[in-house]
Design an enzyme around this catalytic site. Structure first.
Site, PDB file in Angstrom:
ATOM      1  N   GLN B  70       0.835  -1.202   0.000  1.00 52.07           N
ATOM      2  CA  GLN B  70       0.000   0.000   0.000  1.00 52.07           C
ATOM      3  C   GLN B  70       0.870   1.253   0.000  1.00 52.07           C
ATOM      4  O   GLN B  70       1.963   1.251   0.555  1.00 52.07           O
ATOM      5  CB  GLN B  70      -0.914  -0.003   1.223  1.00 52.07           C
ATOM      6  CG  GLN B  70      -2.042  -1.015   1.108  1.00 52.07           C
ATOM      7  CD  GLN B  70      -2.818  -1.130   2.396  1.00 52.07           C
ATOM      8  OE1 GLN B  70      -3.316  -0.127   2.905  1.00 52.07           O
ATOM      9  NE2 GLN B  70      -2.906  -2.331   2.925  1.00 52.07           N
TER      10      GLN B  70
HETATM   11  N1  LIG Z   1      -7.634 -13.906 -10.263  1.00 51.64           N
HETATM   12  C1  LIG Z   1      -6.531 -13.839  -9.516  1.00 51.64           C
HETATM   13  N2  LIG Z   1      -6.531 -13.193  -8.352  1.00 51.64           N
HETATM   14  C2  LIG Z   1      -5.405 -13.148  -7.627  1.00 51.64           C
HETATM   15  C3  LIG Z   1      -4.212 -13.761  -8.077  1.00 51.64           C
HETATM   16  N3  LIG Z   1      -3.253 -13.561  -7.156  1.00 51.64           N
HETATM   17  C4  LIG Z   1      -3.835 -12.846  -6.166  1.00 51.64           C
HETATM   18  N4  LIG Z   1      -5.123 -12.593  -6.442  1.00 51.64           N
HETATM   19  C5  LIG Z   1      -6.076 -11.839  -5.627  1.00 51.64           C
HETATM   20  O1  LIG Z   1      -5.642 -10.507  -5.528  1.00 51.64           O
HETATM   21  C6  LIG Z   1      -5.938  -9.971  -4.233  1.00 51.64           C
HETATM   22  C7  LIG Z   1      -4.696  -9.412  -3.580  1.00 51.64           C
HETATM   23  O2  LIG Z   1      -3.783 -10.463  -3.283  1.00 51.64           O
HETATM   24  P1  LIG Z   1      -2.659 -10.305  -2.160  1.00 51.64           P
HETATM   25  O3  LIG Z   1      -1.817 -11.530  -2.237  1.00 51.64           O
HETATM   26  O4  LIG Z   1      -3.226  -9.934  -0.872  1.00 51.64           O
HETATM   27  O5  LIG Z   1      -1.883  -9.047  -2.736  1.00 51.64           O
HETATM   28  P2  LIG Z   1      -0.598  -8.336  -2.097  1.00 51.64           P
HETATM   29  O6  LIG Z   1       0.287  -7.981  -3.233  1.00 51.64           O
HETATM   30  O7  LIG Z   1       0.002  -9.175  -1.053  1.00 51.64           O
HETATM   31  O8  LIG Z   1      -1.233  -7.005  -1.517  1.00 51.64           O
HETATM   32  P3  LIG Z   1      -0.675  -6.102  -0.272  1.00 51.64           P
HETATM   33  O9  LIG Z   1      -0.396  -7.031   0.841  1.00 51.64           O
HETATM   34  O10 LIG Z   1      -1.728  -5.136   0.017  1.00 51.64           O
HETATM   35  O11 LIG Z   1       0.560  -5.433  -0.763  1.00 51.64           O
HETATM   36  C8  LIG Z   1      -6.565 -11.122  -3.448  1.00 51.64           C
HETATM   37  O12 LIG Z   1      -7.947 -10.975  -3.517  1.00 51.64           O
HETATM   38  C9  LIG Z   1      -6.115 -12.352  -4.211  1.00 51.64           C
HETATM   39  O13 LIG Z   1      -7.023 -13.429  -4.098  1.00 51.64           O
HETATM   40  C10 LIG Z   1      -4.235 -14.441  -9.333  1.00 51.64           C
HETATM   41  O14 LIG Z   1      -3.257 -15.009  -9.821  1.00 51.64           O
HETATM   42  N5  LIG Z   1      -5.415 -14.438 -10.009  1.00 51.64           N
END
Ligand SMILES: Nc1nc2c(ncn2[C@@H]2O[C@H](COP(=O)(O)OP(=O)(O)OP(=O)(O)O)[C@@H](O)[C@H]2O)c(=O)[nH]1
Ligand SMILES: Nc1nc2c(ncn2[C@@H]2O[C@H](COP(=O)(O)OP(=O)(O)OP(=O)(O)O)[C@@H](O)[C@H]2O)c(=O)[nH]1
Ligand SMILES: [Mg+2]
Ligand SMILES: [Mg+2]
Lengths: 235, 182
Positions: B70
């Site tokens: 974020q």
């Molecule tokens: N369709 C799809 N959704 C995904 C994929 N990878 C992650 N998501 C979705 O994207 C959203 C964010 O995923 P996170 O893993 O929390 O993202 P992050 O990069 O860790 O985000 P922060 O912790 O806020 O920095 C979640 O709702 C996941 O389910 C993917 O390969 N395909």
């Protein structure tokens, strides 16, 4: 800004005093053997090669000449990045998979569109007709016809071309054959240097300028987007 | 797959790799990390601090640091730069609106002295979402084509289906071990 200027300086490094470095770029469709070629020159095991969807730069000596080689991915999904490197290089190695008849038209088109690019036209090209160990692979004469190299060599701003058969294996024989091709390429670069080098410098400068402009425009757009989002969140 | 020969080449050398997983919020970093560790990916929430996991792959211990993306957390990324072997930068390939923003964050990272020369793997994540961009558009959007002083590779993947995630790690191991030999 700092890194951009550094980039520009880097790109044109070797234009001053000091031992000059020859910049080469390996082009060719995916699976043609570019990264294998680099591994062979660098004496690394060919079995470790995987497909490139990106970029790698390697400094090495080829036939005692200090070189820097750019190896990029050849897949249609990444091929559009090729022209970004054309300005900097003195010459090109174009690798063709001679065992894959079905992709020769695609290989021809990728070569032609590269050599018609302003920043590449006129620079020497070594065409390596690769995978000649495979039965049914096509010989370099036929490949030259299929890639329409004659027409290419007679165009305006033509590049000099040299075609040779090769096989990329860990064997010494394979190395020797490949190095023969590079001997031609490096000699050609040497001979044309008085023309190539000023042109390269000029193109690098143009490109650096353009990249700097694009980067600052991009920065400004991102700044505005961020502000807009911040305002949205406040409301 | 050639990894064995790499492993042999690494005998007696350090086999712990420190990997930094960065990218904008919602890119899928935490989901990728869980998928690598074969853990459940159904209840993932935005990361406010960081997660560390050690995953073993081809005889290497990969210590992966996943840090929240974020905007207000991004200034803290720099606290994690030391001794990084590879930077993995995750993007949501379907979110083309944010390519330039994520590109700008990446460009700033690549200017960091502590990350000088460190190879970058781009996980072009969410490939299961049919609006995913092609690699060359990602490269342009992220300004990857101006990089000269380090290797980069785009690995299309989906953290949800697991596709491509392990392939990316293979590139990471190969690239780092080659560098460490020198
Ligand atoms: N369709 C799809 N959704 C995904 C994929 N990878 C992650 N998501 C979705 O994207 C959203 C964010 O995923 P996170 O893993 O929390 O993202 P992050 O990069 O860790 O985000 P922060 O912790 O806020 O920095 C979640 O709702 C996941 O389910 C993917 O390969 N395909
Ligand atoms: N039989 C045979 N196989 C070869 C030869 N040269 C390369 N190969 C194989 O062809 C495949 C592709 O080689 P790469 O070097 O990855 O090809 P590339 O041009 O770098 O491909 P991209 O990175 O996708 O653009 C590998 O499996 C190599 O082992 C050769 O002379 N003979
Ligand atoms: Mg390759
Ligand atoms: Mg997270």
């Amino acid at each position: 800004m700092f890194s951009l200027m550094q980039n520009a300086a880097l790109s044109c490094r070797g234009t001053g005093q000091a031992p000059r470095e020859t910049k080469l770029m390996f082009l060719g469709l995916d699976n043609s053997g570019k990264t294998s070629l680099l591994a062979l020159l660098n004496r690394e095991p060919l079995s470790d090669v995987t497909s490139t969807i990106g970029f790698n730069a390697v400094k090495l000596r080829i036939l005692d000449q200090p070189c820097e080689v750019y190896d990029v991915g050849g897949n249609a999904r990444i091929r559009d990045i090729w022209p970004n490197y054309f300005a900097e290089v003195h010459g090109v190695v174009y690798v063709v998979d001679a065992s894959d008849e079905s992709r020769l038209n695609e290989a021809r088109d990728a070569l032609w569109s590269s050599l018609q690019h302003d920043y590449l036209s006129g620079k020497p090209v070594l065409v390596l007709v690769n995978k000649r160990d495979l039965t049914g692979s096509i010989d370099s004469r036929t490949i030259a016809q299929r890639l329409a190299l004659n027409q290419l060599a007679s165009m305006k701003n033509k590049s000099v071309l040299h075609v040779t058969d090769c096989t990329l294996t860990d064997s010494k024989r394979s190395r020797v054959a490949v190095l023969d091709g590079f001997r031609w390429l490096l000699q050609r670069v040497e001979e044309d240097l008085e023309i190539l080098e000023p042109r390269r410098r000029e193109q690098c400068a143009l490109q650096a300028e353009q990249e700097a402009r694009e980067r600052s425009e991009k920065r400004e757009r991102v700044r505005q987007q961020r502000e807009a989002r911040a305002r949205q969140q406040e409301q | 797959m050639g990894l064995l020969s790499l492993f042999r080449g690494m005998k007696g050398e350090k086999k712990d790799l420190r990997i930094l997983l960065l990218g904008l919020d919602n890119a899928g970093k935490t989901t990728i990390l869980k998928s690598l560790a074969d853990e459940d990916i159904t209840h993932i929430t935005p990361t406010h601090g960081f997660n560390i996991k050690s995953v073993t792959s081809s005889g290497f211990k990969l210590n992966v640091w996943d840090i929240g993306g974020q905007r207000k957390i991004r200034p803290y990324w720099r606290n994690y730069f030391d001794d990084t072997d590879v930077l993995i930068y995750v993007i949501d390939s379907a979110d083309q609106k944010r390519f330039e923003e994520t590109g700008e964050e990446l460009a700033e990272l690549l200017e960091e002295a502590k990350l000088k020369g460190v190879a970058v793997l781009i996980y072009a994540n969410k490939q299961d979402l049919h609006t995913a961009a092609k690699a060359s558009d990602i490269a342009t959007g992220l300004n990857l084509h101006t990089i000269r002083e380090r290797a980069w590779q785009i690995q299309p993947c989906s953290a949800v289906t697991g596709e491509g995630v392990k392939d990316g790690m293979e590139w990471v191991i190969k690239t780092v071990s080659k560098k460490k030999k020198k």
